[in-house]
Design a protein around this motif. Sequence first.
Motif, PDB file in Angstrom:
ATOM      1  N   ALA A 163      15.806   6.027 -10.222  1.00 17.87           N
ATOM      2  CA  ALA A 163      15.148   7.302  -9.911  1.00 17.87           C
ATOM      3  C   ALA A 163      13.987   7.079  -8.947  1.00 17.87           C
ATOM      4  N   PHE A 164      13.231   5.991  -9.153  1.00 21.04           N
ATOM      5  CA  PHE A 164      12.094   5.714  -8.277  1.00 21.04           C
ATOM      6  C   PHE A 164      12.567   5.401  -6.855  1.00 21.04           C
ATOM      7  N   ILE A 165      13.643   4.584  -6.754  1.00 16.22           N
ATOM      8  CA  ILE A 165      14.157   4.222  -5.428  1.00 16.22           C
ATOM      9  C   ILE A 165      14.643   5.467  -4.682  1.00 16.22           C
ATOM     10  N   ALA A 166      15.352   6.329  -5.411  1.00 18.47           N
ATOM     11  CA  ALA A 166      15.846   7.563  -4.792  1.00 18.47           C
ATOM     12  C   ALA A 166      14.672   8.413  -4.300  1.00 18.47           C
ATOM     13  N   PHE A 167      13.605   8.455  -5.108  1.00 18.43           N
ATOM     14  CA  PHE A 167      12.417   9.223  -4.743  1.00 18.43           C
ATOM     15  C   PHE A 167      11.757   8.628  -3.496  1.00 18.43           C
ATOM     16  N   ALA A 168      11.682   7.282  -3.449  1.00 21.72           N
ATOM     17  CA  ALA A 168      11.029   6.603  -2.328  1.00 21.72           C
ATOM     18  C   ALA A 168      11.803   6.789  -1.022  1.00 21.72           C
TER      19      ALA A 168
ATOM     20  N   PRO B  31       0.822  -1.223   0.000  1.00 16.31           N
ATOM     21  CA  PRO B  31       0.000   0.000   0.000  1.00 16.31           C
ATOM     22  C   PRO B  31       0.855   1.273   0.000  1.00 16.31           C
ATOM     23  N   LEU B  32       1.950   1.276   0.774  1.00 19.32           N
ATOM     24  CA  LEU B  32       2.838   2.439   0.808  1.00 19.32           C
ATOM     25  C   LEU B  32       3.494   2.643  -0.555  1.00 19.32           C
ATOM     26  N   ALA B  33       4.018   1.557  -1.133  1.00 20.72           N
ATOM     27  CA  ALA B  33       4.673   1.659  -2.436  1.00 20.72           C
ATOM     28  C   ALA B  33       3.690   2.166  -3.485  1.00 20.72           C
TER      29      ALA B  33
ATOM     30  N   LEU C 274      13.029  -1.927  -0.446  1.00 14.41           N
ATOM     31  CA  LEU C 274      12.897  -2.206  -1.872  1.00 14.41           C
ATOM     32  C   LEU C 274      14.128  -3.008  -2.252  1.00 14.41           C
ATOM     33  N   LEU C 275      13.966  -3.995  -3.123  1.00 17.76           N
ATOM     34  CA  LEU C 275      15.080  -4.875  -3.463  1.00 17.76           C
ATOM     35  C   LEU C 275      15.359  -4.816  -4.964  1.00 17.76           C
ATOM     36  N   THR C 276      16.641  -4.824  -5.315  1.00 17.43           N
ATOM     37  CA  THR C 276      16.987  -4.916  -6.731  1.00 17.43           C
ATOM     38  C   THR C 276      18.023  -6.011  -6.909  1.00 17.43           C
ATOM     39  N   HIS C 277      18.086  -6.513  -8.116  1.00 14.86           N
ATOM     40  CA  HIS C 277      18.991  -7.608  -8.441  1.00 14.86           C
ATOM     41  C   HIS C 277      19.764  -7.216  -9.691  1.00 14.86           C
ATOM     42  N   GLY C 278      21.071  -7.276  -9.616  1.00 16.25           N
ATOM     43  CA  GLY C 278      21.900  -6.978 -10.792  1.00 16.25           C
ATOM     44  C   GLY C 278      21.830  -5.513 -11.177  1.00 16.25           C
ATOM     45  N   GLU C 279      21.885  -5.280 -12.480  1.00 19.13           N
ATOM     46  CA  GLU C 279      21.939  -3.910 -12.965  1.00 19.13           C
ATOM     47  C   GLU C 279      20.579  -3.229 -12.790  1.00 19.13           C
TER      48      GLU C 279
ATOM     49  N   HIS D  24      19.458  -4.076  -1.028  1.00 28.25           N
ATOM     50  CA  HIS D  24      18.264  -3.527  -0.391  1.00 28.25           C
ATOM     51  C   HIS D  24      18.345  -2.004  -0.277  1.00 28.25           C
ATOM     52  N   HIS D  25      17.167  -1.369  -0.344  1.00 28.87           N
ATOM     53  CA  HIS D  25      17.063   0.082  -0.223  1.00 28.87           C
ATOM     54  C   HIS D  25      15.945   0.332   0.784  1.00 28.87           C
ATOM     55  N   THR D  26      16.299   0.699   2.019  1.00 26.38           N
ATOM     56  CA  THR D  26      15.283   0.867   3.059  1.00 26.38           C
ATOM     57  C   THR D  26      14.495   2.154   2.822  1.00 26.38           C
ATOM     58  N   ILE D  27      13.154   2.048   2.837  1.00 22.79           N
ATOM     59  CA  ILE D  27      12.337   3.247   2.635  1.00 22.79           C
ATOM     60  C   ILE D  27      11.606   3.655   3.910  1.00 22.79           C
ATOM     61  N   ALA D  28      11.494   2.746   4.896  1.00 26.03           N
ATOM     62  CA  ALA D  28      10.817   3.102   6.150  1.00 26.03           C
ATOM     63  C   ALA D  28      11.109   2.025   7.187  1.00 26.03           C
ATOM     64  N   LEU D  29      10.762   2.319   8.442  1.00 22.03           N
ATOM     65  CA  LEU D  29      10.924   1.342   9.512  1.00 22.03           C
ATOM     66  C   LEU D  29       9.564   1.040  10.126  1.00 22.03           C
ATOM     67  N   ASP D  30       9.470  -0.160  10.687  1.00 20.10           N
ATOM     68  CA  ASP D  30       8.250  -0.554  11.375  1.00 20.10           C
ATOM     69  C   ASP D  30       8.665  -1.326  12.625  1.00 20.10           C
TER      70      ASP D  30
END
Lengths: 283, 286
Positions: free
Chosen positions: A259-264, A50-52, A247-252, A105-111
């Motif tokens: 840009a989206f990850i940086a925004f998040a 829902p947040l994403a 948020l997770l990414t794999h490889g390139e 991994h790219h952390t966008i928030a904590l819970d």
Amino acid sequence: MKYGWVAVLLLLFAGTGTYVWSHGSQVEPPDLGDGLRGQLVLTGSSTVAPLAGEIAKRFESLHPRVRIDVQTGGSSRGIADARRGTADIGMASRALKPKESDLVHHTIALDGISIILHRDNPATALTDPQIVAIYTGQIANWNQVGGPDAPITVVNKAEGRSTLELFLHHFKLKNQDIHASIVIGDNQQGILTIASDPYAIGYVSIGTASYEVSRGTKIRMLPMKGIEPSLDNVRNGTFPLSRPLNLLTHGEVSELAAAFIAFAQSPQVHDLVEAQYFVPIDQ
Amino acid sequence: MVWQPGRTDWPDRTVTVVVWLTALTVTGVFLWIVGDVLRHGLSGLSWGFLIEGPRDTGRAGGIGPMIVSTLLVLGVCLAVSVPIGVGTAVWLAEFARGGGLFGRLVRWSLDVLAGVPSIVFGLFGNALFCIYLGMGFSILSGGLTLACMVLPLLIRSCEAGLRAVPDDYRKAATALGLSRSAVLWRILLPAATPGLVVGLVLGIGRALGETAALLFTSGYVDRMPGSLMDSGRTLSVHIYDLAMNVPGGQNRAYATAIVLISLLLIVNVLTSHLADRWLHRRITRT
């Protein structure tokens, strides 16, 4: 009048079709000069989804040529899809394990996770060993921990939920050691279960629990090792049971995904994070 | 039943009381559910709620895109499943009457399929339509998955409808020298309409209420769909998300449930009337 109903049904479908068609064939929106365009697919944790989705909507409104589809299905699915490439970005509501180090991994928030009881339960604090004993069935009555003479209803989360993994990890338990009376899936379900049983104990997301407490739902959050479960204590890192939303990414990583990850992760979405009762992170 | 003094017929009376009680319980449960949904959701309903898109993860705004997605998924599902379903039913009832190995195999597999949990269809649909056939998360994938799910229901009840047509009709038609296709089109199908309608009503109910299978196929995106290849969130998935993942989404979930129930009623009434006027009347009138 014989074909009246046929006409009504056809109109219904034709109307829907035309609507969709007319909306689908819109002229391409103007480029706002950033050059970002294309489509992103996110899948994974139902806690993050829902947040994403909200972050994606704001990102789309800033970059009209971008489309972001957010799908759900659980943290494990987010990890699998990011690996397989079925999703550009995966979502997980827990930290990565060592064997998942191929992902970034790219952390966008904590819970945080809080132990909750029914509001009318007189127990005010439980120590970690007491909680372990309750969940493993060694303590089965509230009178053993200073409460009324009543059996304890142990509410546990279903397998595959990251709240469960975090809970087990913190208390160094294995899921097969737990003697659960009720197994639940989501936070809301946990809150409803405990609010309706004065002798139940469970654990849910602090954000969701604080919101429900403020609405007058009959639950109460227990401090952990003397620290109040609050969003502030999750933010300053003192609360022991907390988890990152990643948020997770794999490889390139494509330019758009980056840009989206940086925004998040930027302060531009802090209000959205707070609206979902999570804790924003300061970069 | 008339109460006669002096005759204590207690087994009869007990049965009467029990039968009345069961009927009352069923009605009571139904009214309770509807009443509960109305009580919680009615305040959230408005014209804007029906046409706007959701904001703040569904806690504000409306459910317009979900209504459109639901109708599209249902449309795809029916467009695919009705022709295949009626065709198979005709084959089973008219061409493979006696049984035969293949006929028995088809019936057996349909009965097994009818009992398969929907989440299995979801995983299957995700693997076949979304990934293998490359449709991705889309309304098309969702509709096709639902079609697989409702086909067994549709075929079995349509077959039962065809079997219920008296053999005299077939004999009379043969005596008149009508061709097999004319018999099928003008007599058997219209006469079997009630069975088809039962299958449709059950199938539409299952399709509209489906959550698990659609979460993996038509997806979670709450944007207004632009084409059948777009992902679209249906009403049931939206209710599930509001009730389970969104703190404070409860009332909106109830309001969406009212819309879903109303939609189900409207589509069912339309289907029955359509089938009735289009098929059944052809033999009752002419």
